[in-house]
Design an enzyme around this catalytic site. Sequence first.
Site, PDB file in Angstrom:
ATOM      1  N   SER A   1      39.887  52.962  36.732  1.00 16.96           N
ATOM      2  CA  SER A   1      39.061  52.151  37.601  1.00 16.96           C
ATOM      3  C   SER A   1      39.240  50.674  37.340  1.00 16.96           C
ATOM      4  CB  SER A   1      37.584  52.531  37.428  1.00 16.96           C
ATOM      5  OG  SER A   1      37.105  52.011  36.211  1.00 16.96           O
ATOM      6  N   LYS A   2      39.218  49.956  38.411  1.00 19.25           N
ATOM      7  CA  LYS A   2      39.396  48.519  38.343  1.00 19.25           C
ATOM      8  C   LYS A   2      38.318  47.874  37.474  1.00 19.25           C
ATOM      9  CE  LYS A   2      41.290  44.684  40.094  1.00 19.25           C
ATOM     10  NZ  LYS A   2      42.692  44.327  39.906  1.00 19.25           N
TER      11      LYS A   2
END
Length: 485
Positions: free
Chosen positions: A254-255
């Site tokens: 995830s960013k």
Amino acid sequence: MSQTVRTRFAPSPTGYLHLGGLRTALYTYLFAKKHGGTFILRIEDTDQEREVPGAVDLIYQSLRAAGLHYAEGPDVGGDYGPYIQTQRRDLYPKYAMELVQKGGAYPCFCTKEQLDAKRAAAEAKGETYKYDKTCLHIAPEEAQRRIAAGEPYVIRQNVPLTGTASFDDVLYGHVEVDCDTLDDNVLMKADGLPTYNFANVVDDHLMAITHVMRGTEYLSSAPKYNLLYQSFGWTPPTYVHLPVVMKDATRKLSKRYGDPSFEDLLAMGYLRDAIINFIALLGWSPGTEQEFFTLVELEQVFDVSGLNKAPSIFDMNKLTWFNAEYMRKLPFDAYYALAKPWLEQVLDPDKFDLRRLAELLQGRTEVLNRLPSMVDFLAAMPEYDLALYTHQKMKTNPEVALTAIDLVLPVLAAQTDWTEAALHENLMAAIAASGMKNGQVLWPVRISMTGRESTPGGAIEMAYLLGKDETLRRLHAAKARLANA
RNA sequence: GCCUCCAUGGUCAAGCGGUUAAGACGUCGCCCUCUCAAGGCGAAAUCAGGGGUUCGAUUCCCCUUGGAGGUGCCA
């Protein structure tokens, strides 16, 4: 397969294209190509609040950068448009009404507050919340009257209270759930837009999608979608749910935790082909020993039977290895074009033979963004520890280093032909005459010129790149420092 | 909590009832070598646990454990 295969990648414009999304897009694309079908892009933007400005363009760009060309999509057109769901908004109510008439759905007037209270009450009792179908019992005429009066409402799916719902997945097989565990989800929101639960079914049907490939986050709700297909009397597509890509055993990529997106990797200096190659093999195996694939090769060899059901962990190490391999395989000029801007970040192209440097670098380049720190010592002599002169295998230490520099200095000072070949010849001759070992003199000489334990080339290459004046200057400085130590 | 799904080395993975359980990344040695890489050679490292079924389970079934996903007027 008798019908023409049509697959779709249907992202939400909520930001950059993350690697899990890229992989889903890749497999979806490959599946279509493998079967001579059509790959299309559809934008699922029914949640207006989550939409990020510019994200749609980012999706176009990323897909193009990845080489995943879609035959139909918002920016390329096609016979099944529009390909952006908010532009299809007038289409959905009609189908929602049809579903209501067929008993598969019903209008609901419960307010957010009422529902929240029910949900809270259920949770307080430790029960799973489920809508109680209150509005299912409102007479059609009354519902019509309230809608006409402008009262806000949604359309809910009418899931049977008993029995089971199921579907068949190519990868996961038959998935079946008891209907009483299913909630009457909202199909049409109060803002008039459909939810994913509804739009996905309607659009896949309208766009004649034959194979739906998507993440496993939809696996457990797929039986519910099948109920919708049944109510409509439509034939559901073939489903292939794809496992997620993880950062480690418990977290997905995830960013938010700083994991790179596809665009980030490109910006760092990872090659598109390397990324695609790596991603393709993450959760899929060709069943052969082959590990290098071009996109075109993948289009031919991809098969769902090679898909793994378990989530796989993204291994940056292996991506980097792939990238280094791709760097080495590049024709030199292509590599040079790529490397040059990174070298110029720290080196003046008028002062250094960047081309020669790139030759030395090509076999040692893992990621382009590591280049500057590999060559910055050429621009300015770095601080370094005298301990670098001590090397067991090279049989050197500060004293030996001083001897070595004294041996080399006059040779270099007298050198008129400052080419690697000439330097090599004269230096090696001097070393041989001195009776010292090659490494014994070349190691300390290189250290004194670079201040680095490892460099993109040996002492001779470094001397060539530095040029005569700078080489002598650094050697003299090192000599003075060693003599005073 | 409930529902669904998953489970071979640190990682990606082959295997689809009988194998010395492939291969790759990474790691560690050795060789090569003016450093580091690259290359060559070699090594360590895996079937989560327990029950079944079977002449025989990594492979089939069940349970446990672990993990993931879902449980939104998000997708």
